[in-house]
Write an enzyme that holds these catalytic residues in place. Structure first.
Site, PDB file in Angstrom:
ATOM      1  N   SER A 146      59.693  42.972  45.934  1.00 27.14           N
ATOM      2  CA  SER A 146      58.479  43.270  45.171  1.00 27.14           C
ATOM      3  C   SER A 146      58.731  44.472  44.252  1.00 27.14           C
ATOM      4  CB  SER A 146      57.301  43.492  46.123  1.00 27.14           C
ATOM      5  OG  SER A 146      56.078  43.500  45.430  1.00 27.14           O
ATOM      6  N   ASP A 187      54.190  32.159  44.446  1.00 20.41           N
ATOM      7  CA  ASP A 187      53.829  33.568  44.522  1.00 20.41           C
ATOM      8  C   ASP A 187      52.644  33.819  43.590  1.00 20.41           C
ATOM      9  OD1 ASP A 187      53.703  36.358  44.455  1.00 20.41           O
ATOM     10  OD2 ASP A 187      55.878  36.586  44.619  1.00 20.41           O
ATOM     11  N   HIS A 215      54.513  35.314  48.065  1.00 18.74           N
ATOM     12  CA  HIS A 215      55.198  36.598  47.883  1.00 18.74           C
ATOM     13  C   HIS A 215      56.006  37.007  49.119  1.00 18.74           C
ATOM     14  CE1 HIS A 215      55.913  40.157  45.529  1.00 18.74           C
ATOM     15  NE2 HIS A 215      55.355  40.964  46.401  1.00 18.74           N
TER      16      HIS A 215
END
Length: 722
Positions: free
Chosen positions: A592, A667, A699
């Site tokens: 991320s 995602d 995600h």
């Protein structure tokens, strides 16, 4: 003599094998080192007890059990699904009415986004033992304070269910998917302001305040969902990227008796967020937190529930941004507790009901990291802080006047607490890098332990077989003089005369922290596994991370990725100069924001990092959502260079090392668009790299064997390229 020597050698080999049992990805990511934890408990408000949702594997049934906080012993069972065929699907969650005589039970829950879900709801009366299915696939059912009604949302509209008559009143009628939402937040509010329920009952149950979202002009984002079908389906939802149009929000107050709503006049605000709403203890006064789009100016409004007129009782400004919290607490006289970073560190403040500051409760060059609550009887506040070091957490109590502060936690590491309704006891959760989580019952009088609850001795004994390395904490000073928290894990057979490759891990996002003294995460076991293959693993929290004051956290404002990447490169240079490190073999990994960082590091630090792994990275800040991105960068129209200078997609020509890029196609947070456009940019720059796409994974990239396959892939890449 020969046979005896053989036996001794055999025993030594066996002992060595046992002492050095190897970790595997399969073990780690199938839960072999899972902690024993306490079930999530719900502290009752009217008795000194707590409720727990338990599951009986033998009978495949669920129970809500009630426990005494003083003894931790079970008092009784509120409901057992074995007695109710209607609950054959179990209980997913529950919520009590204010008097705790009624319970709403959820099952057949269906996740929407990070926090939101729909579910079927049953109403259980604890006195009559009657169970009634009342709502089907709705969101956020909430008892009115008098326990006579339930507010809930369904298909973007708001409703009220009357328990006695079993009739439903529709509060709003204009809800339309991807257009109008009433009483429930839109995607970006849920993700970045961290709340779903955008309605609240007044203390006298006569009014219902709610936020209306008009997202009709918000651009849509679509994702293909592949599954195993002949034709993929398309999931489309509203997603405001940086600089794009947000939902237009309105605040309304619905009068239950008249069935009419009044809109609060917020016309003096332009392009704003309603970050929180909450009725005060005065049944006719609603509090609302209004945040400007830059998120550097917050007004706390008090709104008259009858006229819907408002006044500003508190204003906060910040040169960078203001963090919104749920810490606002109203006392009986409507004075209130508030947390703020206005003196440079996050602290607790007390204001009177007009918004006048009465006193700053906590002070010092350290942060309050959690506000636990206020004991009205003893005028005492309970909180968690880092006042003994930014990598550790302690639990404290302090008088509302800022006096008589007492540290309640006893051990050095990470302490957190859950308090009994009367604040007489607390359950302390403690862990450190060398101690798995311990849960104990403690007294709030002096913090002393009353009894042990969970000690995780079984796990502590289990990990001994693996002879795991220790996590060494230290402060790393870069050549520029920046002092950064860090940890390092070396192989257990570490030899200072050898040269080791180093694998660095970081997240680095604003206000985050990875260098903290607590027990292993799942990834920590993977890092330790890598040390068994001859790697040193290190982690450095650079500038922009949290718990060292606002100046350290907010120095990255308007240039996300600049100072953070500099710090990782500079830290790698310092580590590379250690006598036992091979400076030509340093790699970096992140997920991320951490993936954004590792991507930047392999590009901007091409002469320092040999390899990088980036999972679900932002590669261009213009692709990410408005609330998060603009909080730190303002809009791309205002700060184009802040967006572009530090987005990895604009630096692909600098790639020299080995790069592995990973993303899930479903995602909804960091869209796979980031990686797809990064891939195309790398291709057109004629750069060789590796990539992996995970169909229909969000995600978190998990499900089935996904995590095991993913971490085996990354492990192989590290062993081959570093």
């Amino acid at each position: 003599m020969k046979s005896k020597l053989s036996i001794v050698l055999f025993l030594l080999v066996c002992f060595s094998a046992v002492a050095q049992q190897k970790l595997t990805v399969e073990e780690i990511y199938s839960g072999a080192f899972r902690l024993e934890t306490m079930d999530e408990l719900f502290a009752m408000k009217n008795t000194n007890q707590y409720a727990v949702l338990n599951f009986d594997r033998a009978t495949r049934s669920s129970q809500i059990d009630l426990y005494d906080f003083a003894t931790l012993k079970k008092v009784n069972t509120i409901i057992d699904t074995k007695s109710f065929p209607e609950l054959a699907d179990g209980i997913d969650s529950f919520v009590f009415s204010k008097d705790e005589k009624q319970v709403l039970l959820a099952n057949n829950s269906n996740q929407i986004f990070r926090y939101s879900f729909t579910a079927n709801f049953f109403l259980y009366n604890r006195d009559t033992k009657k169970l009634t299915k009342i709502l089907e696939q709705v969101q956020q059912p909430t008892f009115s304070p008098d326990g006579l009604k339930i507010g809930f949302a369904k298909e973007n509209n708001l409703f009220i269910y009357d328990i006695a008559s079993q009739k439903t009143t529709q509060v709003t009628t204009d809800g339309i998917k991807n257009s109008i939402i009433n009483g429930i937040t839109d995607w970006v509010y849920e993700e970045e302001l961290a709340f779903v329920k955008a309605f609240d009952w007044s203390a006298d149950s006569k009014k219902l305040a709610f936020i209306r979202f008009d997202e009709s002009e918000v651009p849509e984002f679509s994702m293909n969902i592949f599954k195993k079908e002949m034709y993929p389906t398309v999931e489309t939802f509203k997603y405001p990227k940086a600089g794009e149009k947000n939902s237009k929000v309105a605040l309304l107050v619905y009068d239950v008796a008249s069935g009419s709503s009044k809109t609060v006049d917020l016309s003096n605000y332009n392009d704003f967020y309603i970050a929180r709403i909450k009725w005060t203890n005065d049944a006719n006064v609603l509090a609302a937190q209004i945040l400007n789009r830059h998120q550097d100016n917050l007004d706390l409004l008090f709104i008259d529930g009858t006229t819907a007129t408002s006044k500003v009782v508190l204003n906060e400004k910040d040169k960078a941004y203001i963090d919104v919290t749920d810490n606002l607490t109203f006392l009986k006289d409507n004075s209130f507790i508030w947390t703020s970073e206005k003196d440079g560190f996050n602290h607790i403040y007390l204001y009177d009901k007009t918004g006048k500051l009465k006193n700053q409760v906590t002070k010092g060059n350290w942060e309050v990291t959690a506000y636990y609550g206020f004991d009205e009887k003893n005028k005492t506040i309970y909180y968690q802080s880092v006042e003994n070091g930014s990598t550790i957490r302690d639990v404290y109590k302090i008088g509302l006047d800022g006096k008589n502060k007492l540290k309640l936690s006893q051990q050095v590491g990470t302490n957190s607490a859950t308090f009994s309704p009367n604040f007489q006891f607390f359950i302390n959760s403690f862990s450190s890098s060398s101690q798995p989580t311990i849960n104990t019952l403690n007294s709030t009088n002096d913090g002393k332990q009353i009894q042990s609850i969970i000690d995780n001795k079984t796990l502590a004994e289990k990990v001994k077989k693996y002879n795991l390395p220790t996590k060494e904490f230290f402060e790393l000073t870069t050549e520029k003089g920046n002092k950064l928290n860090a940890w390092m894990i070396k192989p257990t057979d570490f030899d200072a005369n050898k040269k080791y490759p180093v694998f660095m891990y970081q997240y680095s996002g604003p206000g985050s922290q990875e260098v903290n003294n607590k027990w292993n995460t799942t990834n920590d076991y993977w890092f330790m596994m890598l040390t068994q293959h001859g790697y040193i693993v290190a982690c450095v929290d650079g500038r922009g991370t949290g718990y060292k004051g606002a100046a350290f956290k907010k120095c990255t404002q308007n240039q996300l990725g600049k100072l953070e990447v500099e710090d990782q490169i500079d830290a790698a240079k310092v580590i590379g100069n250690y006598s036992y490190v091979d400076k030509t073999r340093i790699g970096i990994f992140g997920w991320s924001y951490g993936g954004f960082m590792s991507s930047n590091c392999i590009l901007k630090g091409a002469d320092v990092f040999k390899m990088a792994v980036a999972v679900a990275p932002v590669t261009n800040w213009r692709f990410y959502d408005s609330i998060y991105t603009e909080r730190y960068l303002q809009t791309p129209q205002e700060n184009a260079s802040g967006y572009d200078d530090n987005s990895p997609i604009n630096h692909v020509s600098k790639l020299k090392g080995n790069f592995l890029l990973i993303h899930g196609t479903a995602d909804d947070n960091v869209h796979v668009q980031n990686s797809m456009q990064m891939i195309e940019a790398l291709v057109q720059a004629n750069k060789q790299f590796d990539w992996a796409i995970y169909p229909d994974k969000n995600h978190g990239i998990y499900g089935g064997k996904t995590r095991i396959q993913l971490y085996n892939k990354m492990t192989t890449f590290i062993k081959e390229k570093l």
